[in-house]
Write a protein that holds these residues in place. Structure first.
Motif, short mmCIF file in Angstrom:
data_model
loop_
_atom_site.label_atom_id
_atom_site.label_comp_id
_atom_site.label_asym_id
_atom_site.label_seq_id
_atom_site.Cartn_x
_atom_site.Cartn_y
_atom_site.Cartn_z
N ASP A 154 10.31 11.06 -16.93
CA ASP A 154 11.49 11.76 -17.44
C ASP A 154 11.11 13.10 -18.08
O ASP A 154 11.85 14.08 -17.95
N ILE A 155 9.98 13.13 -18.76
CA ILE A 155 9.53 14.37 -19.38
C ILE A 155 9.16 15.40 -18.31
O ILE A 155 9.54 16.56 -18.38
N GLY A 156 8.44 14.93 -17.30
CA GLY A 156 7.98 15.85 -16.26
C GLY A 156 9.06 16.27 -15.29
O GLY A 156 9.04 17.40 -14.79
N GLY A 157 9.98 15.38 -15.00
CA GLY A 157 11.00 15.70 -14.00
C GLY A 157 12.35 15.17 -14.39
O GLY A 157 12.86 14.22 -13.77
N PRO A 158 12.98 15.75 -15.42
CA PRO A 158 14.27 15.24 -15.88
C PRO A 158 15.39 15.38 -14.86
O PRO A 158 16.37 14.63 -14.90
N ALA A 159 15.25 16.32 -13.93
CA ALA A 159 16.31 16.52 -12.94
C ALA A 159 16.22 15.52 -11.79
O ALA A 159 17.24 14.99 -11.34
N PHE A 160 15.00 15.25 -11.32
CA PHE A 160 14.84 14.42 -10.12
C PHE A 160 13.78 13.33 -10.24
O PHE A 160 13.98 12.20 -9.82
N LEU A 161 12.61 13.68 -10.80
CA LEU A 161 11.48 12.77 -10.72
C LEU A 161 11.70 11.47 -11.48
O LEU A 161 11.28 10.41 -11.02
N GLY A 162 12.34 11.54 -12.65
CA GLY A 162 12.59 10.31 -13.39
C GLY A 162 13.43 9.34 -12.58
O GLY A 162 13.14 8.14 -12.51
N GLN A 163 14.47 9.85 -11.94
CA GLN A 163 15.34 9.01 -11.12
C GLN A 163 14.57 8.45 -9.92
O GLN A 163 14.71 7.27 -9.58
N HIS A 164 13.76 9.30 -9.29
CA HIS A 164 12.99 8.83 -8.13
C HIS A 164 11.95 7.80 -8.54
O HIS A 164 11.71 6.83 -7.80
N ALA A 165 11.32 7.99 -9.70
CA ALA A 165 10.33 7.03 -10.16
C ALA A 165 10.97 5.65 -10.35
O ALA A 165 10.37 4.63 -10.00
N ARG A 166 12.18 5.62 -10.90
CA ARG A 166 12.88 4.35 -11.07
C ARG A 166 13.24 3.72 -9.73
O ARG A 166 13.10 2.51 -9.53
N GLU B 243 0.83 -1.20 0.00
CA GLU B 243 0.00 0.00 0.00
C GLU B 243 0.87 1.25 0.00
O GLU B 243 0.59 2.22 -0.72
N GLU B 244 1.93 1.24 0.79
CA GLU B 244 2.86 2.37 0.83
C GLU B 244 3.55 2.54 -0.53
O GLU B 244 3.71 3.67 -1.03
N PHE B 245 3.95 1.43 -1.12
CA PHE B 245 4.64 1.46 -2.40
C PHE B 245 3.77 2.10 -3.49
O PHE B 245 4.21 3.03 -4.19
N TYR B 246 2.55 1.62 -3.63
CA TYR B 246 1.70 2.17 -4.68
C TYR B 246 1.24 3.59 -4.35
O TYR B 246 1.04 4.40 -5.27
N GLY B 247 1.11 3.92 -3.06
CA GLY B 247 0.80 5.30 -2.70
C GLY B 247 1.93 6.23 -3.07
O GLY B 247 1.70 7.34 -3.59
N LEU B 248 3.17 5.80 -2.84
CA LEU B 248 4.33 6.62 -3.19
C LEU B 248 4.45 6.74 -4.71
O LEU B 248 4.74 7.82 -5.24
N ARG B 249 4.24 5.63 -5.40
CA ARG B 249 4.26 5.68 -6.87
C ARG B 249 3.22 6.67 -7.40
O ARG B 249 3.49 7.43 -8.33
N ALA B 250 2.04 6.64 -6.81
CA ALA B 250 0.97 7.53 -7.26
C ALA B 250 1.37 9.00 -7.10
O ALA B 250 1.13 9.82 -7.98
N VAL B 251 2.01 9.32 -5.97
CA VAL B 251 2.42 10.70 -5.72
C VAL B 251 3.50 11.12 -6.72
O VAL B 251 3.40 12.18 -7.35
N VAL B 252 4.55 10.30 -6.84
CA VAL B 252 5.68 10.66 -7.71
C VAL B 252 5.26 10.70 -9.18
O VAL B 252 5.53 11.67 -9.89
N GLU B 253 4.58 9.66 -9.63
CA GLU B 253 4.21 9.60 -11.04
C GLU B 253 3.07 10.55 -11.37
O GLU B 253 2.96 11.04 -12.50
N GLY B 254 2.20 10.83 -10.37
CA GLY B 254 1.15 11.82 -10.59
C GLY B 254 1.73 13.21 -10.77
O GLY B 254 1.34 13.95 -11.68
N LEU B 255 2.68 13.57 -9.91
CA LEU B 255 3.35 14.87 -10.05
C LEU B 255 4.08 14.94 -11.38
O LEU B 255 4.04 15.98 -12.07
N ALA B 256 4.75 13.86 -11.75
CA ALA B 256 5.48 13.85 -13.02
C ALA B 256 4.53 14.08 -14.19
O ALA B 256 4.85 14.82 -15.13
N ALA B 257 3.36 13.46 -14.15
CA ALA B 257 2.39 13.64 -15.24
C ALA B 257 1.91 15.08 -15.30
O ALA B 257 1.75 15.64 -16.39
N ARG B 258 1.67 15.69 -14.14
CA ARG B 258 1.22 17.09 -14.14
C ARG B 258 2.27 18.00 -14.74
O ARG B 258 1.97 18.87 -15.56
#
Length: 217
Positions: free
Chosen positions: A144-156, A83-98
């Motif tokens: 990577d498109i949304g967060g080339p500096a940090f978010l792409g790396q964090h998403a991985r 639950e924590e994993f998918y919640g964190l993914r949702a936050v990171v990837e949701g922000l990246a999409a925005r």
């Protein structure tokens, strides 16, 4: 920019880490499995030293743990961790999409649409085993498109932190695969419209739906 300069060869420790990371991430080495450095070294054709270095890196990734008299063991995660994993993914990837909605280029959209079309064709042909990895590329490209500096790396990093057994993938179910493709299509439309709030909401819903499926199957 791409260059023609040769890349440095992968070290033996990097090789062992890459192999074990992929095997753990895809749950080919399931949670609770003991990892003996000597056995891993013999299987991969290296000495024990790079194996130990790779195991230390996997411990920092919180994918294995060490116990007295037992050595390294792959961590077995329960429902709370999922639950924590998918919640964190949702936050990171949701922000990246925005953020991606405000940064996406025509070339980016063409790449995503081509991948989406390939996935749709695989569904039509019943090639469900190819979809999970393609979906991973779809999500990480948006990050990577949304967060080339940090978010792409964090998403991985987030995605690599929890193993996903091949049998747990919702992409193996035909009806689920069609539903997920529809979600991808809506996300693509939001990106094309530069609608950041919609892209974020759709991505969060999409990721959380995957988490609900994982916890119940």
């Amino acid at each position: 920019m791409p260059t023609n300069e040769p890349r440095p060869p992968m070290s033996k420790a990097d090789y062992v880490y890459t192999v074990l990371l992929d095997e753990i991430r895809t749950a080919r080495i399931p949670g609770g499995t003991a990892l003996r450095a000597g056995a891993v070294a013999r299987r991969l054709g290296v000495s024990v030293t790079p194996v130990r270095e790779a195991l230390r890196r996997l411990e920092k990734d919180r994918l294995i743990s060490y116990e007295a008299h037992h050595g390294a063991t792959v961590i077995d995660l329960g429902d709370d961790a999922l639950e924590e994993f998918y919640g964190l993914r949702a936050v990171v990837e949701g922000l990246a999409a925005r953020l991606a909605a405000g940064r996406v280029t025509a070339a980016d959209l063409d790449w995503l649409r081509e991948l989406h079309a390939s996935m749709a064709e695989d569904v039509r042909q019943g090639r469900y085993d190819r979809l999970a990895e393609q979906s991973r590329h779809f999500h990480l490209r948006i990050a990577d498109i949304g967060g080339p500096a940090f978010l792409g790396q964090h998403a991985r990093a987030v995605r690599n932190s929890v193993p996903v057994p091949a049998t747990a993938s919702l992409w193996l179910d035909g009806e689920q695969a069609r539903l997920q493709l529809e979600a991808h299509e809506r996300i693509l439309a939001a990106l094309a419209d530069s609608d950041g709030p919609a892209a974020e909401r759709l991505m969060i819903e999409h990721v959380r739906r995957a988490g609900d499926h994982r916890r119940t199957h």
